[in-house]
Write a protein that holds these residues in place. Structure first.
Motif, PDB file in Angstrom:
ATOM      1  N   PHE A   1     -41.522  53.882  35.556  1.00  0.00           N
ATOM      2  CA  PHE A   1     -41.591  53.134  34.212  1.00  0.00           C
ATOM      3  C   PHE A   1     -42.917  53.065  33.632  1.00  0.00           C
ATOM      4  CE2 PHE A   1     -38.475  51.453  37.344  1.00  0.00           C
ATOM      5  CZ  PHE A   1     -37.475  51.467  36.305  1.00  0.00           C
TER       6      PHE A   1
ATOM      7  N   VAL B   1     -38.942  54.964  30.219  1.00  0.00           N
ATOM      8  CA  VAL B   1     -38.288  55.164  31.408  1.00  0.00           C
ATOM      9  C   VAL B   1     -38.063  56.598  32.005  1.00  0.00           C
ATOM     10  CG1 VAL B   1     -36.197  54.418  32.740  1.00  0.00           C
ATOM     11  CG2 VAL B   1     -37.273  52.911  30.982  1.00  0.00           C
TER      12      VAL B   1
ATOM     13  N   SER C   1     -34.885  49.003  34.507  1.00  0.00           N
ATOM     14  CA  SER C   1     -35.267  48.740  33.226  1.00  0.00           C
ATOM     15  C   SER C   1     -34.689  47.339  32.933  1.00  0.00           C
ATOM     16  CB  SER C   1     -34.709  49.632  32.353  1.00  0.00           C
ATOM     17  OG  SER C   1     -32.890  49.592  32.284  1.00  0.00           O
TER      18      SER C   1
ATOM     19  N   GLN D   1     -37.452  43.930  31.912  1.00  0.00           N
ATOM     20  CA  GLN D   1     -37.041  43.442  30.534  1.00  0.00           C
ATOM     21  C   GLN D   1     -36.973  41.870  31.026  1.00  0.00           C
ATOM     22  OE1 GLN D   1     -34.033  44.960  27.959  1.00  0.00           O
ATOM     23  NE2 GLN D   1     -34.027  47.036  29.140  1.00  0.00           N
TER      24      GLN D   1
END
Length: 373
Positions: A96, A120, A132, A136
Motif C-alpha cells: 500500500f 494498492v 484497503s 480507509q
C-alpha cells in the motif's frame, strides 16, 4: 495368507525407506517446518502488510494518520517521496502507498473534501482486498477524531456478548497447524506407498517377490501397514512437539482417538497410493498424478473452506473421499474435544471407504503383477 510374510515384508519396507534420504527428508520437512510455516504465515489475513506514506502536508493531522498504522496488521510505514512511490510499488516493496496532498489539514478544517490517494498492489490479492478496507477505515477514524478533538465511541443500542468457543483468541495458528498435520498425513501416505511400489518396479525387486511364496495380498498389506505406521508416528510426534510444544496450540480431545481415526484414514489413502502407482509407469508420472489427486482432496474436503460454502453436488461427490470424513473427525476431536460417541459415523465411513479403495487397489495390483509374471 501368512502373517509372518506380511511382517517380514513390512520390515523390508522400513529398511528401504531408511536407505532413501530424499523420502526421509520429505517426512521430516512435512511434519516440522511445513507445519510451522503454514500455521504462522497467515496468507489470507492481514499481517504485517508493507505500507509507504508520501506526506506532502507535513501537518499534525498527517502525522496522526501515519502513527495510526502499526503492527501486527501493518509494518511501521516507510516515509517516502513522490519520486520513490512508483519504483517501490513496481519492485514489490510496498503493498500500500498512501499519498497525503499538501494543504490537506487546512482543507479538512475548512470543511472541504480533500482527496487522499491510496495505491494498492493488487497482485497480493488476499492482503490487498482486506487491507484497503483497513486503510480507509483508519484514515476516516483519525480524521474524525482530529476534527472533533476527541475519539468518539460508538454507542450500541443493544449489548452484544461475543464468546468464541474452542479458539477464544481467534488465533489462526490454532486452526492452521492442525490442518497442516491433516493435509500432510494424506499427502505422505499416498506418496510413500506409491513411491515404494514404483521403486521396487524400477529396481527390479518386484520380480524377486514373484518367485517367493508370497501373494499379492500379502505384498500390498505389508506396504499399507508399514507406511501407515511411519505416518502415524510422524503425525503423533508432530502433534506433541510442533503443534503443542513449539506453537503452544491446545489440543482439546484425545490424541489416541485421533490416531485411531488416522489409522482408518491411512487404510484408504495408502491403498489409493498403490492404485496410482499401478497406473503410473514412472516416478515423474506418479508425481503428476499425485498432484491431480491431492489438490481436490485438500481443497474440497472442508479443511481449507467450509463444505457448506461449496455447491451441493460437490459436497455429495466429496462424501466419497476419505479426507472429508477425516477432516470432520479430526476437527471434532482435536478442536472440540469430541469423544467416540460423537465421531463414530466418521469412523464407520472411513472403514467403508477404506475397504472399497483397498479392494479396488488390490484388484489392480493383481493385474499388474500378472502382466509382469
Amino acid at each position: 495368507m501368512r502373517s509372518s510374510n506380511i511382517l517380514h515384508l513390512g520390515i523390508k519396507e522400513f529398511r528401504s525407506l531408511a536407505r532413501d534420504p530424499i523420502m526421509l527428508a520429505l517426512i521430516l520437512f512435512a511434519f516440522t517446518f511445513a507445519i510451522y510455516s503454514g500455521a504462522t504465515a497467515m496468507p489470507e489475513t492481514l499481517n504485517r502488510a508493507t505500507l509507504a506514506i508520501v506526506d506532502e502536508d507535513q501537518s499534525p493531522l498527517s502525522k496522526q494518520i501515519a502513527d495510526a498504522f502499526y503492527p501486527p496488521y501493518f509494518n511501521v510505514p516507510a516515509m517516502i517521496t513522490t519520486r520513490e512511490l512508483d519504483a517501490r510499488m513496481d519492485s514489490g516493496l510496498d503493498t500500500f502507498a498512501l499519498t497525503i496532498p499538501s494543504g490537506f489539514q487546512r482543507d479538512v478544517l475548512a470543511g472541504r473534501t480533500p482527496e487522499i490517494q491510496l495505491n494498492v498492489d493488487a497482485t497480493r490479492m488476499s492482503q490487498a482486498f482486506t487491507g484497503s478496507g483497513y486503510v480507509q477505515s483508519i484514515v476516516r477514524q483519525e480524521i474524525r477524531s482530529f476534527v472533533k478533538r476527541y475519539r468518539e465511541k460508538e454507542s450500541a443500542t443493544i449489548g452484544l456478548a461475543v464468546r468464541a468457543r474452542f479458539n477464544p483468541e481467534l488465533n489462526k495458528t490454532w486452526f492452521g497447524s492442525i490442518m497442516e498435520v491433516i493435509k500432510n498425513v494424506t499427502m505422505l501416505s499416498i506418496v510413500l506407498t506409491g513411491a515404494a511400489l514404483i521403486r521396487e518396479r524400477e529396481h527390479g525387486t518386484v520380480e524377486h517377490l514373484l518367485v517367493m511364496p508370497v501373494t499379492p495380498f500379502e505384498i500390498m498389506v505389508s506396504k499399507v501397514w508399514s507406511m501407515g505406521v511411519v505416518v502415524i508416528l510422524a503425525s503423533a510426534l508432530s502433534l506433541y512437539l510442533v503443534v503443542q510444544g513449539l506453537l503452544a496450540v491446545p489440543v482439546e480431545g484425545s490424541v489416541p482417538l485421533f490416531l485411531a481415526g488416522t489409522a482408518l484414514h491411512l487404510f484408504a489413502t495408502t491403498s489409493m497410493g498403490i492404485f496410482l502407482a499401478t497406473v503410473s509407469r514412472s516416478m515423474p508420472q506418479f508425481a503428476l498424478m499425485v498432484v491431480m489427486v491431492i489438490l481436490p482432496l485438500d481443497t474440497l474436503s472442508g479443511g481449507v473452506t467450509p463444505r457448506e460454502s461449496m455447491p451441493e453436488f460437490v459436497q455429495w461427490i466429496m462424501m466419497a473421499a476419505p479426507t472429508t470424513h477425516f477432516v470432520m473427525l479430526a476437527q471434532g476431536i482435536l478442536y472440540r474435544g469430541a469423544g467416540f460417541g460423537v465421531v463414530w459415523p466418521q469412523f464407520a465411513a472411513l472403514a467403508l471407504i477404506g475397504g472399497v479403495f483397498f479392494s479396488v487397489s488390490l484388484s489392480r495390483f493383481r493385474k499388474t503383477i500378472a502382466t509382469m509374471a
